[in-house]
Design a protein around this motif. Sequence first.
Motif, PDB file in Angstrom:
ATOM      1  N   PHE A  72       0.847  -1.191   0.000  1.00  0.00           N
ATOM      2  CA  PHE A  72       0.000   0.000   0.000  1.00  0.00           C
ATOM      3  C   PHE A  72       0.887   1.247   0.000  1.00  0.00           C
ATOM      4  N   ALA A  73       0.351   2.329  -0.536  1.00  0.00           N
ATOM      5  CA  ALA A  73       1.070   3.605  -0.529  1.00  0.00           C
ATOM      6  C   ALA A  73       0.107   4.727  -0.167  1.00  0.00           C
ATOM      7  N   ASP A  74       0.567   5.636   0.677  1.00  0.00           N
ATOM      8  CA  ASP A  74      -0.190   6.816   1.083  1.00  0.00           C
ATOM      9  C   ASP A  74       0.654   8.015   0.662  1.00  0.00           C
ATOM     10  N   LEU A  75       0.213   8.712  -0.397  1.00  0.00           N
ATOM     11  CA  LEU A  75       0.976   9.814  -0.969  1.00  0.00           C
ATOM     12  C   LEU A  75       0.323  11.144  -0.629  1.00  0.00           C
ATOM     13  N   ALA A  76       1.131  12.100  -0.176  1.00  0.00           N
ATOM     14  CA  ALA A  76       0.638  13.443   0.137  1.00  0.00           C
ATOM     15  C   ALA A  76       1.145  14.402  -0.928  1.00  0.00           C
ATOM     16  N   LEU A  77       0.224  14.968  -1.705  1.00  0.00           N
ATOM     17  CA  LEU A  77       0.560  15.955  -2.725  1.00  0.00           C
ATOM     18  C   LEU A  77      -0.072  17.273  -2.305  1.00  0.00           C
ATOM     19  N   SER A  78       0.677  18.078  -1.553  1.00  0.00           N
ATOM     20  CA  SER A  78       0.140  19.291  -0.953  1.00  0.00           C
ATOM     21  C   SER A  78      -1.061  18.897  -0.085  1.00  0.00           C
ATOM     22  N   GLU A  79      -2.249  19.470  -0.305  1.00  0.00           N
ATOM     23  CA  GLU A  79      -3.414  19.136   0.508  1.00  0.00           C
ATOM     24  C   GLU A  79      -4.135  17.884   0.012  1.00  0.00           C
ATOM     25  N   THR A  80      -3.682  17.336  -1.086  1.00  0.00           N
ATOM     26  CA  THR A  80      -4.298  16.153  -1.675  1.00  0.00           C
ATOM     27  C   THR A  80      -3.632  14.892  -1.143  1.00  0.00           C
ATOM     28  N   ARG A  81      -4.455  13.907  -0.808  1.00  0.00           N
ATOM     29  CA  ARG A  81      -3.957  12.621  -0.337  1.00  0.00           C
ATOM     30  C   ARG A  81      -4.421  11.542  -1.299  1.00  0.00           C
ATOM     31  N   LEU A  83      -4.347   7.366  -1.826  1.00  0.00           N
ATOM     32  CA  LEU A  83      -4.060   6.043  -1.277  1.00  0.00           C
ATOM     33  C   LEU A  83      -4.123   5.031  -2.406  1.00  0.00           C
ATOM     34  N   LEU A  84      -3.092   4.202  -2.510  1.00  0.00           N
ATOM     35  CA  LEU A  84      -3.026   3.171  -3.547  1.00  0.00           C
ATOM     36  C   LEU A  84      -3.078   1.803  -2.898  1.00  0.00           C
ATOM     37  N   GLY A  85      -3.990   0.954  -3.378  1.00  0.00           N
ATOM     38  CA  GLY A  85      -4.087  -0.405  -2.881  1.00  0.00           C
ATOM     39  C   GLY A  85      -3.046  -1.301  -3.517  1.00  0.00           C
ATOM     40  N   PRO A  86      -3.078  -2.593  -3.198  1.00  0.00           N
ATOM     41  CA  PRO A  86      -2.100  -3.531  -3.749  1.00  0.00           C
ATOM     42  C   PRO A  86      -2.272  -3.714  -5.250  1.00  0.00           C
ATOM     43  N   GLN A  87      -1.150  -3.994  -5.916  1.00  0.00           N
ATOM     44  CA  GLN A  87      -1.115  -4.245  -7.356  1.00  0.00           C
ATOM     45  C   GLN A  87      -1.824  -3.138  -8.141  1.00  0.00           C
ATOM     46  N   TYR A 199     -12.860   0.891   1.042  1.00  0.00           N
ATOM     47  CA  TYR A 199     -11.752   1.573   1.713  1.00  0.00           C
ATOM     48  C   TYR A 199     -10.719   0.604   2.283  1.00  0.00           C
ATOM     49  N   ALA A 200     -11.188  -0.521   2.786  1.00  0.00           N
ATOM     50  CA  ALA A 200     -10.254  -1.510   3.320  1.00  0.00           C
ATOM     51  C   ALA A 200      -9.336  -2.058   2.235  1.00  0.00           C
ATOM     52  N   SER A 201      -9.821  -2.085   0.989  1.00  0.00           N
ATOM     53  CA  SER A 201      -9.017  -2.625  -0.110  1.00  0.00           C
ATOM     54  C   SER A 201      -7.827  -1.739  -0.469  1.00  0.00           C
ATOM     55  N   VAL A 202      -7.840  -0.487   0.006  1.00  0.00           N
ATOM     56  CA  VAL A 202      -6.696   0.395  -0.208  1.00  0.00           C
ATOM     57  C   VAL A 202      -6.006   0.723   1.113  1.00  0.00           C
ATOM     58  N   GLY A 203      -6.283  -0.032   2.146  1.00  0.00           N
ATOM     59  CA  GLY A 203      -5.616   0.158   3.428  1.00  0.00           C
ATOM     60  C   GLY A 203      -6.113   1.337   4.206  1.00  0.00           C
ATOM     61  N   SER A 204      -7.310   1.851   3.878  1.00  0.00           N
ATOM     62  CA  SER A 204      -7.873   3.000   4.585  1.00  0.00           C
ATOM     63  C   SER A 204      -8.925   2.513   5.567  1.00  0.00           C
ATOM     64  N   ARG A 205      -9.019   3.222   6.706  1.00  0.00           N
ATOM     65  CA  ARG A 205      -9.976   2.888   7.767  1.00  0.00           C
ATOM     66  C   ARG A 205      -9.610   1.538   8.302  1.00  0.00           C
TER      67      ARG A 205
END
Length: 205
Positions: A72-81, A83-87, A199-205
């Motif tokens: 998983f990846a959590d990217l912060a682009l200024s105020e934008t977030r 989240l990328l799930g697997p594969q 959301y769980a599929s991208v590691g959120s919540r």
Amino acid sequence: MRHGYFARRAFIGGVLLVGLAGGFPAAQAAVIGKAQRIRGNVRRRQGEEEERLAAGGAVLDRDYVATGINSFADLALSETRILLGPQTELLIDRFIAGKGGTLELGVGRMVFERPEGAPKIDLAVRTAFGMIGVRGTKFFCGPSRSAAFAVFVEHGAVTVQGGGVERTVSAGEGVDFERPGAPASAPTRWGQARIREAYASVGSR
């Protein structure tokens, strides 16, 4: 995984949708953010140069980011977030903080999020299924249950174009795609169980 991306990008381009870490030359692209959290194997590519992306690592304009299995990846682009799930494969085709740009989701699933009070930006997410037009919101997109691809909006609204049809998706609503080239379904309210799964599929919540 990355080798198939460029062939898919040629296909996606024909569909109507809506210093540095690692030693990359600074002249190649501007730093637009950083990796907040990383789990598993996440790679970033800029031109012909590639490296593993770690938490705190820089994210550049025109970066291609790919996550591996159980990653998983959590990217912060200024105020934008983002989240990328697997594969998942994401190309940051163009991004200007506070203004917008274009992202290209090759495969996988992601969550796009901006604070509800943040200024609106003009951003598009291209996929093989359609174009998602964004103006400051939070939404999920990717495979969901029996749908090959779906878009769910938590707050704000997006427009989804595909198969010659445009849908407006408002807060609490989602649309499904059966296949690339098909129009999105009419927007429907999503239940809490499906929202949690997405959301769980991208590691959120």
